[in-house]
Design an enzyme around this catalytic site. Structure first.
Site, PDB file in Angstrom:
ATOM      1  CD  GLU A 141       5.158  -1.010  -0.766  1.00 55.70           C
ATOM      2  OE1 GLU A 141       4.961  -1.560   0.352  1.00 55.70           O
ATOM      3  OE2 GLU A 141       5.453   0.181  -0.884  1.00 55.70           O
ATOM      4  CE1 TYR A 164       4.483  -5.838   2.676  1.00 55.98           C
ATOM      5  CE2 TYR A 164       2.983  -4.133   1.902  1.00 55.98           C
ATOM      6  CZ  TYR A 164       4.249  -4.688   1.949  1.00 55.98           C
ATOM      7  OH  TYR A 164       5.285  -4.106   1.260  1.00 55.98           O
ATOM      8  CG  HIS A 208       1.110  -1.199  -1.451  1.00 53.01           C
ATOM      9  ND1 HIS A 208       1.817  -0.175  -0.844  1.00 53.01           N
ATOM     10  CD2 HIS A 208       1.240  -1.003  -2.783  1.00 53.01           C
ATOM     11  CE1 HIS A 208       2.347   0.602  -1.781  1.00 53.01           C
ATOM     12  NE2 HIS A 208       2.002   0.120  -2.960  1.00 53.01           N
ATOM     13  CG  ASN A 256       4.381   4.164  -0.234  1.00 53.46           C
ATOM     14  OD1 ASN A 256       4.344   3.154  -0.931  1.00 53.46           O
ATOM     15  ND2 ASN A 256       4.426   4.117   1.099  1.00 53.46           N
ATOM     16  CD  GLU A 257       1.974   1.519   2.068  1.00 56.74           C
ATOM     17  OE1 GLU A 257       2.141   1.948   3.228  1.00 56.74           O
ATOM     18  OE2 GLU A 257       2.388   0.417   1.681  1.00 56.74           O
ATOM     19  CD1 TRP A 277       9.405  -3.905   2.042  1.00 51.28           C
ATOM     20  CD2 TRP A 277       8.998  -2.218   0.637  1.00 51.28           C
ATOM     21  NE1 TRP A 277       9.987  -2.792   2.577  1.00 51.28           N
ATOM     22  CE2 TRP A 277       9.758  -1.736   1.735  1.00 51.28           C
ATOM     23  CE3 TRP A 277       8.640  -1.326  -0.374  1.00 51.28           C
ATOM     24  CZ2 TRP A 277      10.147  -0.404   1.845  1.00 51.28           C
ATOM     25  CZ3 TRP A 277       9.025  -0.008  -0.259  1.00 51.28           C
ATOM     26  CH2 TRP A 277       9.771   0.445   0.835  1.00 51.28           C
ATOM     27  NE  ARG A 298       5.804   1.811  -5.513  1.00 48.36           N
ATOM     28  CZ  ARG A 298       5.590   1.925  -4.211  1.00 48.36           C
ATOM     29  NH1 ARG A 298       6.282   1.149  -3.352  1.00 48.36           N
ATOM     30  NH2 ARG A 298       4.710   2.782  -3.737  1.00 48.36           N
TER      31      ARG A 298
END
Length: 441
Positions: A243, A216, A214, A147-148, A272, A72
Site C-alpha cells: 500500500e 505513508y 505499507h 492487513n497491518e 491505496w 488487492r
C-alpha cells in the site's frame, strides 16, 4: 490501507530450516516473484475495498481497463467486517479480467492497539473456512494473511504471531504464495519486520512468502524509502509495496520516489485505493467512476513509472504458458582493464529461461582484485533480441547494443565481490549468447 486511515479516513543452538518443498503456482525465488513457469511477475495494481462495497463488482473491469495486472481485495472475517463468503466469486472476477488476485483479511488492522481487531491466528481460521475456494488457484491468487496485523503497541509480538500464522497456513495445506504485512499499522517504523525478515521467511517450509511494506507518512523522504528498500534488496528478501498513497501534503508519503524506485528495482506496488475512502483525497476514482479519475488516479495510472507504462499481464492469462528451460552453458566473459592497471570487472551473461518469442537473462558482475565503485556492462545481440524489462540495473538499448549501468545500491563491490541484474527480452527464434563486456565507470 493504512487501516486507521480508512476508518478515520476510512544455550548455543543452530536451527537448520527444513528443506523447501517444490513451489506451486506463484512463488518467490532470489528475492523476486515468479509464475509457475519461471517468468518474473511484478505487481502493478491497486487496492479495492470490496468488503464495504460488495456491489461494486464493475471495479475489477475498470482497474483492468486502466492497465492493472493485480488487484488487492479487502475481505473480512466477520469479527469486524463481513464475513466475506464470496471468495470464489472474487477470484472468478480477477480471472475473468486477467489480473492476479491478492486477497487480504482487513479485520487484523492494528491488533494490540485497536481493541476490536482480530489476531493473525483468527485470520488463519478464516482462510481455513475459505479453503475450498482457494485450493487449485495458486497460479492466480496470493493470500495476504492479515492487513497491518499489529499496531504500535508491543510491535515486537509481530514476529512470533506472523511466523505462527505462516506455519498454521502450511499445516492446513495451503500452498499459495503468502504475503505478510509489517507491524506499526503496516509501516514498520520500528523496523521489526526489517530486522526479523529472515526469521519469517525461514518459518515457511515452502519458502514461499513475500513481505509487504505499507508506505505513508513515515516514508515521506527519498532517503527513508531508499534506505528501507536497500536493506531488503541487499539480502534478497522478497518485498512488495502493498500500500501507499498520494502526497497530498509536504509531510506525507513521497509517492514519486516510491514509483521510481519500485520500477528501477523490479518491485511490485499496489496503491491505496480505488475509491470509497471516507477521506476522498485517497480515492483514485470519484464515486468508483473510471471516467472521473482524481489527481491521484491520473498520477498512478497514467504518469511516469505508473501502472499503464509499466504493468505486464501475467503470462498465465496469455493462453500460451511457456515451458521453462534452463540454459546451463556459461558464455565467455570479457575483462576490461582501466588504464594504469586500475580496478577491473567481468560480466557473465546467462540465459536463465526461454520460451517461444522471449527469454529471461541474467548478468553477474564481479569485481577484480580491487574494489570498484561503479560499473557498466555492454553487449550486442546478434539475432534481433530486444530487452523489454530489467531489474537491478539501468538498461538502455541503441539498436542491437545494450548498456546496463549499476543502481545506487549495487555499484560498490569489494575485491572479488559480485552482484547480478536481470532482464526479460523478446527474441525471433535464434537466441545466441553474446559476449558481455564490463568496464569500471
Amino acid at each position: 490501507m493504512l487501516g486507521a486511515a480508512l476508518l478515520a479516513v476510512a544455550g548455543f543452538a543452530v536451527t537448520v530450516p527444513p528443506q523447501a518443498q517444490a513451489a506451486v503456482g506463484l512463488h518467490t525465488s532470489g528475492g523476486r516473484i515468479l509464475e509457475a513457469n519461471g517468468q518474473p511477475f511484478v505487481m502493478r495494481g491497486v487496492n479495492h475495498p470490496h468488503v464495504w462495497f460488495t456491489g461494486r463488482t464493475n471495479s475489477f473491469a475498470d482497474v483492468k481497463a486502466l492497465g492493472a495486472n493485480t488487484v488487492r481485495v479487502v475481505l473480512g472475517t466477520g469479527k469486524r467486517w463481513g464475513p466475506s463468503t464470496d471468495t470464489a466469486d472474487v477470484i472468478a472476477l480477477c480471472k475473468q479480467h486477467r489480473m492476479i488476485c491478492v486477497l487480504e483479511v482487513h479485520d487484523t488492522t492494528g491488533y494490540g492497539e485497536e481493541g476490536a481487531a482480530a489476531s493473525l491466528d483468527e485470520a488463519v481460521d478464516y482462510w481455513i473456512t475459505q479453503k475450498s475456494a482457494l485450493v487449485g488457484q495458486e497460479n492466480h491468487v496470493v493470500i495476504n494473511i492479515g492487513n497491518e496485523p499489529i499496531g504500535n503497541v508491543n510491535a515486537a509480538q509481530w514476529t512470533d504471531a506472523t511466523a505462527n500464522a505462516i506455519r498454521k497456513m502450511r499445516t492446513n495445506g495451503f500452498q499459495h504464495l503468502l504475503m505478510v504485512d509489517g507491524p506499526n499499522w503496516g509501516q514498520d517504523w520500528q523496523y521489526v519486520m526489517r530486522d526479523n525478515a529472515q526469521t519469517i521467511l525461514d518459518a515457511d517450509g515452502r519458502r514461499n512468502t513475500v513481505l509487504s511494506i505499507h508506505m505513508y507518512a513515515v516514508f515521506n523522504t527519498a532517503s527513508s524509502i531508499i534506505d528501507y528498500l536497500n536493506r531488503f534488496q541487499a539480502n534478497n528478501w522478497p518485498l512488495v509495496i502493498g500500500e501507499f498513497g498520494w502526497q497530498f501534503a509536504s509531510n506525507e508519503v513521497d509517492h514519486e520516489t516510491i514509483l521510481a524506485e519500485a520500477q528501477a528495482r523490479g518491485l511490485g506496488y499496489l496503491g491505496w485505493s480505488w475509491s470509497g475512502n471516507t477521506d476522498p483525497i485517497l480515492d483514485m476514482a470519484t464515486d468508483f467512476d473510471p471516467n472521473r479519475l482524481t489527481t491521484w488516479g491520473q498520477r498512478i495510472f497514467n504518469g511516469p513509472n505508473g501502472i499503464k507504462a509499466t504493468a505486464k499481464e501475467a503470462t498465465i492469462y496469455s493462453g500460451t504458458q511457456p515451458t521453462s528451460t534452463t540454459t546451463t552453458t556459461t558464455p565467455p566473459t570479457t575483462t576490461t582493464t582501466t588504464p594504469g592497471g586500475g580496478p577491473t570487472c567481468t560480466a557473465t551473461y546467462t540465459v536463465v529461461n526461454q520460451w517461444q518469442g522471449g527469454f529471461q537473462g541474467e548478468v553477474r558482475v564481479t569485481a577484480g582484485t580491487s574494489a570498484i565503485r561503479s560499473w557498466t556492462v555492454t553487449w550486442t545481440h546478434a539475432d534481433g533480441q530486444a530487452v523489454t524489462n530489467a531489474w537491478n540495473a539501468t538498461v538502455t538499448s541503441n539498436g542491437s547494443t545494450v548498456t546496463a549501468r549499476n543502481m545506487s545500491y549495487n555499484g560498490n563491490l569489494a575485491a572479488g565481490g559480485s552482484t547480478t541484474f536481470g532482464f526479460t527480452a523478446s527474441s525471433r527464434g535464434t537466441n545466441s549468447t553474446p559476449t558481455a563486456s564490463c568496464t569500471v565507470s
